[in-house]
Every structure is written in C-alpha cells, then in structure tokens.
Scaffold this active site. Structure first.
Site, PDB file in Angstrom:
ATOM      1  N   ALA A 187       8.406   7.526  80.545  1.00  0.00           N
ATOM      2  CA  ALA A 187       9.529   7.225  81.439  1.00  0.00           C
ATOM      3  C   ALA A 187      10.504   8.392  81.532  1.00  0.00           C
ATOM      4  CB  ALA A 187      10.243   5.967  80.953  1.00  0.00           C
ATOM      5  N   ASP A 188      10.674   9.116  80.431  1.00  0.00           N
ATOM      6  CA  ASP A 188      11.590  10.257  80.458  1.00  0.00           C
ATOM      7  C   ASP A 188      11.096  11.347  81.397  1.00  0.00           C
ATOM      8  OD1 ASP A 188       9.435  10.721  78.758  1.00  0.00           O
ATOM      9  OD2 ASP A 188      10.605  11.940  77.345  1.00  0.00           O
TER      10      ASP A 188
ATOM     11  N   ILE B 219      15.943   7.231  75.035  1.00  0.00           N
ATOM     12  CA  ILE B 219      15.432   7.014  73.680  1.00  0.00           C
ATOM     13  C   ILE B 219      14.208   7.897  73.471  1.00  0.00           C
ATOM     14  CG2 ILE B 219      14.598   5.313  72.025  1.00  0.00           C
ATOM     15  CD1 ILE B 219      15.962   3.165  73.768  1.00  0.00           C
TER      16      ILE B 219
ATOM     17  N   ASN C 188      11.702  10.424  70.661  1.00  0.00           N
ATOM     18  CA  ASN C 188      11.071  10.293  69.347  1.00  0.00           C
ATOM     19  C   ASN C 188      11.945  10.820  68.218  1.00  0.00           C
ATOM     20  OD1 ASN C 188       8.315   9.190  69.862  1.00  0.00           O
ATOM     21  ND2 ASN C 188       8.204  10.964  71.219  1.00  0.00           N
ATOM     22  N   THR C 189      12.779  11.810  68.516  1.00  0.00           N
ATOM     23  CA  THR C 189      13.634  12.404  67.487  1.00  0.00           C
ATOM     24  C   THR C 189      15.085  11.994  67.635  1.00  0.00           C
ATOM     25  OG1 THR C 189      12.167  14.328  67.383  1.00  0.00           O
ATOM     26  CG2 THR C 189      14.357  14.577  66.423  1.00  0.00           C
ATOM     27  N   ASN C 190      15.580  11.990  68.872  1.00  0.00           N
ATOM     28  CA  ASN C 190      16.975  11.676  69.139  1.00  0.00           C
ATOM     29  C   ASN C 190      17.122  10.625  70.222  1.00  0.00           C
ATOM     30  OD1 ASN C 190      18.293  13.734  67.397  1.00  0.00           O
ATOM     31  ND2 ASN C 190      17.316  15.176  68.778  1.00  0.00           N
TER      32      ASN C 190
END
Length: 259
Positions: free
Chosen positions: A108-109, A7, A9-11
């Site tokens: 986390a990403d 998840i 911010n854009t996609n």
C-alpha cells in the site's frame, strides 16, 4: 485536521494535516507487541507537544505493510479521536492504475507513493524510497503504476554486515571523506552510502531507458537527503511523500463519497 499514518516494518510515520499543509509529524518504532491503548496513549502525549488537542483530529487515513498493526492503529484512532480511518487497499481510489502482474502484491505504501508522485510531480516519474528496503517504483506519463525493484535497505545491509562479520562494527550512515576508505568505518560507509548511490544511478538509468523518457526522480524515506547529496540522479527530495500521498488519497475518496 487529518491524521495520516504510514505503518512500515521499521518505523511508523505519522502526520497531521491542516488542509493541504503538514502541520506536524512524528516517527515511532514499529512494535507488533504494542496494543491499541498503548499507541493511543503515546499519541495523546505527542499531540500537546505541537499544541494540538485530540478533538481537533476529525479524519484519518492509513497505509500499512504490517497487517497485525493495521487494526491496532484503526482502533487507536477510533478510541482517541472517534474516527474510522480510510485504510488504503483494494477498492480505494488512488488516482493511479496498477499494472502489476498481481495487484495484491503491491504494498500500500508503494501505491500511495506512486499516487503522490504523479499528483505532485507529474509523470513519468521514478520514486526511490530509502526505508527498510530500498524500493524503486516507476510511474508512466499517464499515471499508471508500472512496477519497480526492491533491494535491501541501507540499515538492513549495514546490520547484516555487523552480524555476519565478527570484525565489523555498526557505523553512522554518512558519506565517507573518500571512496577509498582508510579505516574500517570509512570503508563501510563507502561501500554502503557510495555503493548505494551507484545502485540508484544504475537503476534510474535502466528505468528511464525502459520508460523511454527523462522521468523525474523523487527520493523519500529517512536517508533520502543523505543519498541525494551523493548522486545527481535524484531530482527532488520529498521526505513526507507517503504522508502527503495519504492526504491526497483521502481527499480523492472524500470527494468521491460526496458525489
């Protein structure tokens, strides 16, 4: 099958894994106003397009930089698949040690990307993620996440130009025919695409100098291929690095739980 959800911010990027293989993937627009039922409905409509039934999805893992949507997707997974997803965060085994001043400040990403880079490509490594932000992450030879750098993403920078300068327009994020643009479109493409290629080269050079090693540079994100075509600083393009990292992190934690 395992559903992996990144998840951003854009996609929102989703992937379905059958074993270690990515069987299907989708990209949705991030919309904090949407409810769990709406995302579950959208997923239920996407799965048949790939010949997949909801009952085939028995595991899920997600990472999120949009806290309001973390619970939304967890609920959607519970409603549609009857599974409780592994949410990457504090206490989740990733295979990398975090050497950041405040571990909770690392998205986390970024942790998942570092885990994937080290697992699939070894260390030292540098990940360049071309997303809403252009993010550089450094991983040591022994698998420690050292930190990185954050710059505005290409689309964000282009949007700022469009909004802030009355005579500029939106342009396709593609390489121009030459660095010296002969029209406004090519001039903007030169400044954005070629300019960011220069940013990548400079940052990679500085990171390698501080790592004191010829680190492997892995590019990911929606514009990874475009940028890799403009600079020799990128060694590998892995568009699904984060999804593959989620599958790897899930496997690590499942194995730990079985011990």
């Amino acid at each position: 099958m395992l559903l992996a959800v990144d998840i951003g911010n854009t996609n929102v990027t989703l992937g379905l894994f059958e074993g270690d293989e990515l069987a299907a993937s989708w990209r949705l627009s991030t919309d904090q106003r949407r409810l769990a039922d709406e995302y579950a409905l959208q997923l239920s409509q996407l799965l048949p397009m790939k010949g997949i039934r909801p009952d085939q999805v028995r595991e899920a893992a997600l990472c999120s930089v949009v806290p309001p949507l973390t619970g939304v997707f967890a609920q959607a997974a519970a409603d549609l698949f009857g599974v409780e997803p592994l949410i990457v965060g504090a206490g989740v085994r990733t295979g990398v040690r975090i050497r950041y001043d405040n571990q909770h400040d690392v998205g986390a990403d970024r942790v998942v990307d570092a885990a994937a880079a080290y697992h699939f490509y070894g260390g030292p490594a540098i990940v360049v993620d071309f997303g809403t932000a252009t993010v550089f992450d450094a991983i040591s030879a022994d698998g420690a996440y050292l930190g990185g750098a954050i710059a505005p993403g290409l689309d964000l920078a282009a949007d700022a130009l469009f909004r802030g300068a009355s005579l500029l327009r939106r342009v396709e994020m593609a390489p121009p025919p030459s660095a010296i643009g002969k029209n406004t479109t090519h001039a903007m493409q030169s400044g954005l695409v070629l300019g960011y290629a220069g940013l990548v080269e400079t940052m990679v050079e500085r990171f390698r100098r501080e790592l004191d090693a010829p680190a492997t540079v892995i590019a990911t994100g929606g514009l990874a291929n475009t940028m890799a075509s403009q600079t020799a600083a990128i060694d590998v393009v892995d568009e699904h690095l984060t999804l593959r990292g989620l599958a790897h992190v899930y496997a690590l934690n499942r194995a730990e739980g079985a011990d």
